[in-house]
Design a protein around this motif. Structure first.
Motif, PDB file in Angstrom:
ATOM      1  N   LEU A  29       0.801  -1.211   0.000  1.00  0.00           N
ATOM      2  CA  LEU A  29       0.000   0.000   0.000  1.00  0.00           C
ATOM      3  C   LEU A  29       0.838   1.267   0.000  1.00  0.00           C
ATOM      4  O   LEU A  29       0.314   2.351   0.254  1.00  0.00           O
ATOM      5  N   SER A  30       2.107   1.124  -0.295  1.00  0.00           N
ATOM      6  CA  SER A  30       2.961   2.308  -0.344  1.00  0.00           C
ATOM      7  C   SER A  30       2.382   3.334  -1.307  1.00  0.00           C
ATOM      8  O   SER A  30       1.921   2.993  -2.392  1.00  0.00           O
ATOM      9  N   ASN A  31       2.398   4.586  -0.884  1.00  0.00           N
ATOM     10  CA  ASN A  31       1.918   5.717  -1.685  1.00  0.00           C
ATOM     11  C   ASN A  31       0.399   5.779  -1.819  1.00  0.00           C
ATOM     12  O   ASN A  31      -0.122   6.599  -2.569  1.00  0.00           O
ATOM     13  N   TYR A  32      -0.303   4.893  -1.162  1.00  0.00           N
ATOM     14  CA  TYR A  32      -1.759   4.938  -1.175  1.00  0.00           C
ATOM     15  C   TYR A  32      -2.305   5.672   0.055  1.00  0.00           C
ATOM     16  O   TYR A  32      -1.606   5.832   1.055  1.00  0.00           O
ATOM     17  N   PHE A  33      -3.557   6.077  -0.057  1.00  0.00           N
ATOM     18  CA  PHE A  33      -4.335   6.531   1.083  1.00  0.00           C
ATOM     19  C   PHE A  33      -5.425   5.487   1.321  1.00  0.00           C
ATOM     20  O   PHE A  33      -5.989   4.949   0.383  1.00  0.00           O
ATOM     21  N   ILE A  34      -5.702   5.219   2.570  1.00  0.00           N
ATOM     22  CA  ILE A  34      -6.728   4.254   2.917  1.00  0.00           C
ATOM     23  C   ILE A  34      -7.815   4.976   3.692  1.00  0.00           C
ATOM     24  O   ILE A  34      -7.540   5.693   4.659  1.00  0.00           O
ATOM     25  N   GLY A  35      -9.028   4.801   3.254  1.00  0.00           N
ATOM     26  CA  GLY A  35     -10.144   5.473   3.890  1.00  0.00           C
ATOM     27  C   GLY A  35     -11.173   4.499   4.433  1.00  0.00           C
ATOM     28  O   GLY A  35     -11.278   3.362   3.959  1.00  0.00           O
ATOM     29  N   TRP A  36     -11.892   4.952   5.435  1.00  0.00           N
ATOM     30  CA  TRP A  36     -13.075   4.240   5.931  1.00  0.00           C
ATOM     31  C   TRP A  36     -14.303   5.076   5.591  1.00  0.00           C
ATOM     32  O   TRP A  36     -14.307   6.297   5.808  1.00  0.00           O
ATOM     33  N   PHE A  37     -15.299   4.403   5.075  1.00  0.00           N
ATOM     34  CA  PHE A  37     -16.569   5.032   4.755  1.00  0.00           C
ATOM     35  C   PHE A  37     -17.670   4.224   5.425  1.00  0.00           C
ATOM     36  O   PHE A  37     -17.471   3.074   5.806  1.00  0.00           O
ATOM     37  N   ALA A  50      -9.479   8.797   7.072  1.00  0.00           N
ATOM     38  CA  ALA A  50      -8.497   8.347   6.094  1.00  0.00           C
ATOM     39  C   ALA A  50      -7.104   8.522   6.660  1.00  0.00           C
ATOM     40  O   ALA A  50      -6.873   9.354   7.544  1.00  0.00           O
ATOM     41  N   ILE A  51      -6.186   7.733   6.120  1.00  0.00           N
ATOM     42  CA  ILE A  51      -4.801   7.801   6.569  1.00  0.00           C
ATOM     43  C   ILE A  51      -3.881   7.586   5.377  1.00  0.00           C
ATOM     44  O   ILE A  51      -4.195   6.801   4.473  1.00  0.00           O
ATOM     45  N   ALA A  52      -2.777   8.297   5.369  1.00  0.00           N
ATOM     46  CA  ALA A  52      -1.761   8.099   4.345  1.00  0.00           C
ATOM     47  C   ALA A  52      -0.883   6.929   4.761  1.00  0.00           C
ATOM     48  O   ALA A  52      -0.339   6.930   5.867  1.00  0.00           O
ATOM     49  N   TRP A  53      -0.741   5.966   3.879  1.00  0.00           N
ATOM     50  CA  TRP A  53       0.006   4.768   4.248  1.00  0.00           C
ATOM     51  C   TRP A  53       1.477   5.066   4.527  1.00  0.00           C
ATOM     52  O   TRP A  53       2.082   4.503   5.415  1.00  0.00           O
ATOM     53  N   SER A  54       2.017   5.987   3.747  1.00  0.00           N
ATOM     54  CA  SER A  54       3.454   6.261   3.854  1.00  0.00           C
ATOM     55  C   SER A  54       3.815   7.123   5.056  1.00  0.00           C
ATOM     56  O   SER A  54       4.962   7.139   5.485  1.00  0.00           O
ATOM     57  N   ILE A  70      -8.018   6.275  13.397  1.00  0.00           N
ATOM     58  CA  ILE A  70      -7.551   5.420  12.318  1.00  0.00           C
ATOM     59  C   ILE A  70      -6.047   5.230  12.461  1.00  0.00           C
ATOM     60  O   ILE A  70      -5.324   6.163  12.820  1.00  0.00           O
ATOM     61  N   SER A  71      -5.585   4.018  12.183  1.00  0.00           N
ATOM     62  CA  SER A  71      -4.160   3.737  12.279  1.00  0.00           C
ATOM     63  C   SER A  71      -3.807   2.646  11.275  1.00  0.00           C
ATOM     64  O   SER A  71      -4.688   1.955  10.762  1.00  0.00           O
ATOM     65  N   ARG A  72      -2.521   2.519  11.004  1.00  0.00           N
ATOM     66  CA  ARG A  72      -2.114   1.473  10.066  1.00  0.00           C
ATOM     67  C   ARG A  72      -0.930   0.711  10.641  1.00  0.00           C
ATOM     68  O   ARG A  72      -0.136   1.249  11.389  1.00  0.00           O
TER      69      ARG A  72
END
Length: 122
Positions: A29-37, A50-54, A70-72
């Motif tokens: 998921l590098s360079n992606y953003f992950i969101g919850w809806f 949402a969170i930036a993966w990087s 939110i956390s990764r």
């Protein structure tokens, strides 16, 4: 391709806490953003967080700010949503999604999980 699978939904009482997890596979998921809806019956899908993966950049909807986190976890390739002080209006199907850039709009997200139901009972 990215495959996403949510888990952790369930039935809770008002004021309870619940943690959701989004497991990603297929690619890093590098360079992606992950969101919850989330989407409640009869309502439009709405942005939650949402969170930036990087990095550590995060954003939240006003309705959940201060209650949700939110956390990764890079090692596990997962994104979590910790929900505290739950309210009946938090009842919805929660889905995680992946985007190339940070956004609050569902149309900007390319990959989606199938969702997990969260029900908050009063």
């Amino acid at each position: 391709q990215v495959q996403l699978a949510e888990s952790g939904g369930g039935l809770v009482q008002v004021g309870d806490s619940l943690g959701l997890s989004c497991a990603a596979s297929g690619r890093t998921l590098s360079n992606y953003f992950i969101g919850w809806f989330r989407q409640a019956p009869g309502k439009e899908r709405e942005f939650v967080a949402a969170i930036a993966w990087s990095g550590s950049s995060t954003s939240y909807a006003d309705s959940v700010k201060g209650r949700f986190t939110i956390s990764r976890d890079k090692a596990k390739n997962t994104v979590s949503l910790q929900m505290n002080s739950l309210k009946p209006e938090d009842t919805a199907v929660y889905s995680c999604a992946v985007s190339w850039f940070g956004s609050n709009y569902p149309d900007d997200y390319d990959y989606w999980g199938q969702g997990t139901q969260v029900t908050v009972s009063s």
